[in-house]
Write an enzyme that holds these catalytic residues in place. Structure first.
Site, PDB file in Angstrom:
ATOM      1  CE1 TYR A  60     116.468 115.786  -6.583  1.00 55.05           C
ATOM      2  CE2 TYR A  60     117.238 115.633  -4.313  1.00 55.05           C
ATOM      3  CZ  TYR A  60     116.772 114.813  -5.502  1.00 55.05           C
ATOM      4  OH  TYR A  60     116.847 113.387  -5.741  1.00 55.05           O
ATOM      5  CD  GLU A 137     121.427 116.592 -11.631  1.00 60.40           C
ATOM      6  OE1 GLU A 137     121.834 115.494 -11.769  1.00 60.40           O
ATOM      7  OE2 GLU A 137     120.461 117.117 -11.564  1.00 60.40           O
TER       8      GLU A 137
HETATM    9  P1  IDP Z   1     112.921 112.742 -10.834  1.00 62.20           P
HETATM   10  O1  IDP Z   1     113.798 112.034  -9.779  1.00 62.20           O
HETATM   11  O2  IDP Z   1     111.975 111.901 -11.661  1.00 62.20           O
HETATM   12  O3  IDP Z   1     113.989 113.580 -11.822  1.00 62.20           O
HETATM   13  P2  IDP Z   1     111.911 115.214  -9.699  1.00 62.20           P
HETATM   14  O4  IDP Z   1     110.648 115.914 -10.338  1.00 62.20           O
HETATM   15  O5  IDP Z   1     113.161 116.037 -10.322  1.00 62.20           O
HETATM   16  O6  IDP Z   1     111.818 113.686 -10.283  1.00 62.20           O
HETATM   17  O7  IDP Z   1     111.970 115.281  -8.282  1.00 62.20           O
HETATM   18  C1  IDP Z   1     113.153 114.894  -7.397  1.00 62.20           C
HETATM   19  C2  IDP Z   1     112.620 114.080  -6.607  1.00 62.20           C
HETATM   20  O8  IDP Z   1     111.856 114.635  -5.504  1.00 62.20           O
HETATM   21  C3  IDP Z   1     111.874 112.553  -6.969  1.00 62.20           C
HETATM   22  O9  IDP Z   1     112.824 111.688  -7.658  1.00 62.20           O
HETATM   23  C4  IDP Z   1     111.207 112.189  -5.695  1.00 62.20           C
HETATM   24  O10 IDP Z   1     112.405 111.754  -4.510  1.00 62.20           O
HETATM   25  C5  IDP Z   1     111.015 113.595  -4.970  1.00 62.20           C
HETATM   26  N1  IDP Z   1     109.464 113.936  -5.391  1.00 62.20           N
HETATM   27  C6  IDP Z   1     109.134 114.487  -6.296  1.00 62.20           C
HETATM   28  N2  IDP Z   1     107.742 114.674  -6.515  1.00 62.20           N
HETATM   29  C7  IDP Z   1     107.444 114.380  -5.194  1.00 62.20           C
HETATM   30  C8  IDP Z   1     106.070 114.428  -4.709  1.00 62.20           C
HETATM   31  O11 IDP Z   1     105.010 114.618  -5.178  1.00 62.20           O
HETATM   32  N3  IDP Z   1     106.146 113.996  -3.142  1.00 62.20           N
HETATM   33  C9  IDP Z   1     107.209 113.579  -2.514  1.00 62.20           C
HETATM   34  N4  IDP Z   1     108.411 113.428  -3.088  1.00 62.20           N
HETATM   35  C10 IDP Z   1     108.468 113.967  -4.530  1.00 62.20           C
END
Ligand code: IDP
Ligand code: MG
Length: 160
Positions: A60, A137
């Site tokens: 991440y 990944e």
């Molecule tokens: P994705 O999993 O749909 O690709 P990403 O933006 O890559 O989304 O974010 C990775 C992970 O981080 C998300 O799946 C979620 O678990 C967490 N996440 C993303 N945005 C938030 C937030 O605003 N609050 C809390 N956790 C978040």
């Protein structure tokens, strides 16, 4: 070895999927695997593990400056998770459609997050967002000999 996929006629690509600890705890592994299987994708790697903070921070790393980053790493590091590699035509884009939006509340019914989740911090599953990140990944989570090349007897009934 991954190079091969860029030169096939049908742009067969790979997708890294991780069932997050909430998905494992809630008994959703079978139904999640089924959704990719029944679409016609081929499973070529699968393992259960307790991910280290180190691998999660690398996984991440693009989100390292987000306010939720620490919580995110804590959430997934509770483990166990199921890491998988799936193969198929246009699988990154289609796989994201199967998964749904990042926030389950924005996800359509019929998607994994839309059907099974309520909160963004408990959204059940990870899927790579591009072919480049899928390859990154897969290299992070799997060794080359953990990916299995096999011939699926259904291939000619899935692909014309
Ligand atoms: P994705 O999993 O749909 O690709 P990403 O933006 O890559 O989304 O974010 C990775 C992970 O981080 C998300 O799946 C979620 O678990 C967490 N996440 C993303 N945005 C938030 C937030 O605003 N609050 C809390 N956790 C978040
Ligand atoms: Mg993402």
């Amino acid at each position: 070895f991954l190079f091969f996929y860029f030169f096939t006629i049908f742009i067969i690509s790979l997708l890294f999927i991780m069932i997050k600890p909430d998905g494992v705890q809630r008994g959703l592994c079978g139904v999640i695997i089924k959704r990719f299987e029944r679409k016609g994708y081929k499973l070529i790697g699968l393992k259960m593990l307790n991910p280290t903070e180190e691998i999660l921070k690398e996984h991440y790393k693009d989100l390292a400056d987000k306010p939720f980053f620490k919580k995110l790493v804590n959430y997934i590091s509770q483990g166990p998770v199921i890491a998988m590699v799936w193969e198929g035509v246009d699988i990154v884009k289609q796989g994201r459609r199967i998964i749904g939006e990042t926030n389950p509340l924005d996800s359509a019914v019929g998607t994994i997050r839309g059907d099974f989740g309520l909160e963004v911090g408990r959204n059940i599953i990870h899927g790579s967002d591009s072919v480049a990140s899928a390859n990154r990944e897969i290299n992070l989570w799997f060794k080359a000999d953990e990916l299995i090349q096999w011939k699926n007897h259904s291939t000619e009934w899935i692909y014309e």
